[in-house]
Design an enzyme around this catalytic site. Structure first.
Site, short mmCIF file in Angstrom:
data_model
loop_
_atom_site.label_atom_id
_atom_site.label_comp_id
_atom_site.label_asym_id
_atom_site.label_seq_id
_atom_site.Cartn_x
_atom_site.Cartn_y
_atom_site.Cartn_z
N ASP A 141 -6.45 8.28 12.94
CA ASP A 141 -6.22 6.97 12.31
C ASP A 141 -4.73 6.76 12.04
O ASP A 141 -4.17 7.33 11.10
CB ASP A 141 -7.03 6.94 10.99
N LYS A 182 0.83 -1.21 0.00
CA LYS A 182 0.00 0.00 0.00
C LYS A 182 0.87 1.27 0.00
O LYS A 182 0.44 2.33 -0.42
CB LYS A 182 -0.90 -0.04 1.24
N GLU A 235 -10.97 6.01 4.87
CA GLU A 235 -10.95 5.15 6.06
C GLU A 235 -11.51 5.83 7.31
O GLU A 235 -12.36 5.26 8.00
CB GLU A 235 -9.53 4.63 6.30
#
Ligand code: AMP
Length: 527
Positions: free
Chosen positions: A193, A70, A171
């Site tokens: 996050d 990622k 997200e």
């Protein structure tokens, strides 16, 4: 219609969920676990392993075990991020013909979306085995700070494994959705996050079923891996001081160190001290060398305090953009495994002056939010009526002499569409080059290039007369489309698009055929 799954494709771990009776439920993987390592490995016999099986043999096969992909997706090889990754990853990276980064597998290369598609394909198999029927649709999440290229590449990965993406959701927004639905809480929330490879902070307002994201900020290159690397560097440095041996030169040793570092880090979230034991880390002529070290939580915190501090200016910026003071935040939601670190919790508590909520598992909340988003889209979720997200970056185009004209400001609510009129600078200019950039730098060269367009066939006219309308659109997935039209000649103008990165549609289709031809979905983890 079959089941739609919500997918959190994480840097280190991935998770899938679906909606059952209006509630999000996590789907276990083939080993019965709620999360799956985002890892793909190729054995010497050419067998492909995905998930836990791949991660288990990483230490003995480091050059062909691909993790943290990622961090590579949608990136140029020459970018600073990839150049730094090159020094840390035990597997090889190369420049693809279009300048993107590619992963080296023997004498071949694989694109990051291709590898992510293998992880997604495994998750698809898990869902299919759970439901006992094919799954072809998904809502997929990305870090709020992902740019257009990273979003598009993630969507391509899903297409390659045969999943149609209904929506790309940020997200933290997904986490906010899952949290809000669970507790029906209204008010202002901050979602902090910190995952395996990225950091996002999102400020959102929830009010009677309307989720309005006010602002987002973050760093797509700060995450749990950086914390592991600090322990790894500490081990390598102290080993070198004791033995004069540089473990960095040994891929196998590095992989073992990496695993031990991550394990120690996790343990230090729950204990004050941990022991790192790595027998026979390397054989030096006749002598075998072992690592046996004790690491205390306070030493680890001192090693990594600057990483935690690096998140704070992003929070300030997001709050500024949202025009909200820290003490007005009603709920702080922690997402991502790295937020289990006590120092992170302490620092976030101090910053906001209130304790973060700990009711929902930070590893599963994002996938659950993605499942809820699928329910909003197909009407299963009725008490949430609207989700308004924002774009994380400003967009604009290059003007004369390295100038930059911003068209869409960061934190604009999406979907959005802006039209801007431009003209020619020379007499009888027949074509105009439109260079689309992302960023807020006052010069074009200070911003990131997204794409170059050429509008051709402009009618001959004195400089400044033609009017060219450039339309910028950002859809609900956060994906950018730019088109240009000469007002005089109207429709039928040819626009040449040269995207500066990513796979072409034909390449995605070719890879999709290749992967489905390999029967990956049927073979699952061992496929
Ligand atoms: P995610 O991307 O949300 O799956 O986050 C994964 C990251 O969280 C990885 O870097 C993990 O090492 C880290 N992590 C998981 N559990 C813990 C823990 N107990 N303490 C600290 N970090 C953790």
């Amino acid at each position: 219609m079959g089941h739609v799954i919500g997918i959190d494709l994480g840097t280190t771990y991935s998770c899938i969920a679906y909606l059952e009776g209006g509630k999000p439920v996590v789907i276990p993987n083939l080993e019965g676990l709620p999360t799956t390592p985002s890892v793909v490995s190729f054995t010497a016999s050419g067998e492909r392993l995905v998930g836990t099986l791949a991660w288990r043999q990483a230490a003995t096969n480091p050059a062909n075990t691909f993790y943290a992909v990622k961090r590579l997706i949608g990136q140029k090889f020459a970018s600073a991020e990839i150049q730094e990754a090159l020094t840390k990853l035990p597997y090889g990276l190369k420049e693809a013909p279009n300048g993107d980064v590619a992963v080296v597998l023997g004498d071949k290369t694989l694109s990051p979306p291709e590898i992510s598609a293998m992880v997604l394909g495994y998750l698809k198999t898990c869902a299919e085995s759970f439901f006992g029927e094919p799954v072809t649709q998904a809502v997929i999440t990305v870090p709020a700070h992902f740019n257009d290229a990273q979003r598009q590449a993630t969507k391509d990965a899903a297409t390659i494994c045969g999943l149609e993406v209904q929506r790309v959701v940020n997200e933290p927004t997904a986490a906010g959705l899952a949290y809000g639905l669970d507790t029906k809480k209204n008010g202002l929330a901050a979602v902090y996050d910190l995952g395996g490879g990225t950091f996002d902070i999102t400020v959102l307002e929830a009010s009677d079923g309307v989720f309005n994201v006010l602002a987002t900020n973050g760093d797509s290159y700060l995450g749990g891996e950086d914390f592991d690397n600090r322990i790894l560097e500490w081990l390598v440095t102290s080993f070198k001081a004791e033995t004069r041996i540089d473990l960095r030169a040994d891929k196998l040793a590095l992989q073992r160190l990496k695993e031990a570092a991550e394990k120690a880090k996790r343990e230090l979230s729950f204990t004050a001290e941990t022991e790192i034991n790595l027998p026979f880390i390397i054989s030096d002529k006749a002598k075998s060398n072992h690592i046996r070290k004790t690491l205390s939580r306070s030493t680890f915190e001192a090693m990594t305090a600057d990483l935690v501090e690096r998140t704070l200016p992003h929070i300030e910026r997001a709050l500024d953009d949202a025009k909200v003071a820290a003490d007005r935040i009603d709920h702080v939601i922690l997402v991502g495994g790295q937020t289990r670190m006590p120092l992170v919790k302490e620092r976030v508590t101090k910053f906001f002056g209130c304790k973060p909520e700990e009711k929902v598992d930070p590893d599963q909340i994002v996938a659950m939010g993605a499942a809820i988003q699928s329910g909003i889209l197909d009407g299963q979720v009725r008490d949430l009526v609207l989700l308004l997200d924002v774009t994380p970056f400003a967009l604009g185009i290059e003007t004369e002499n390295d100038g930059y004209e911003m068209i869409i400001e960061r934190n604009t609510t999406i979907p959005t569409r802006k039209v801007k009129a431009f003209t020619t600078v020379e007499h009888n200019q027949r074509r105009v080059r439109i260079h689309v950039l992302q960023g807020e730098g006052f010069l074009a060269s200070l911003n990131k290039s997204l794409a170059v367009f050429e509008l051709v066939g402009i009618e001959p006219a004195p400089a400044g007369v033609p009017q060219i309308d450039v339309t910028f659109e950002i859809n609900a997935d956060g994906l950018v489309r730019v088109s240009a039209k000469d007002k005089e000649t109207g429709l039928g103008q040819k626009v040449e698009v040269r995207p500066s990165s990513g796979l072409s549609e034909a390449e995605v289709e070719e890879l999709r055929r290749k992967q489905s031809g390999l029967g990956m979905a049927a073979k699952g983890a061992n496929g």
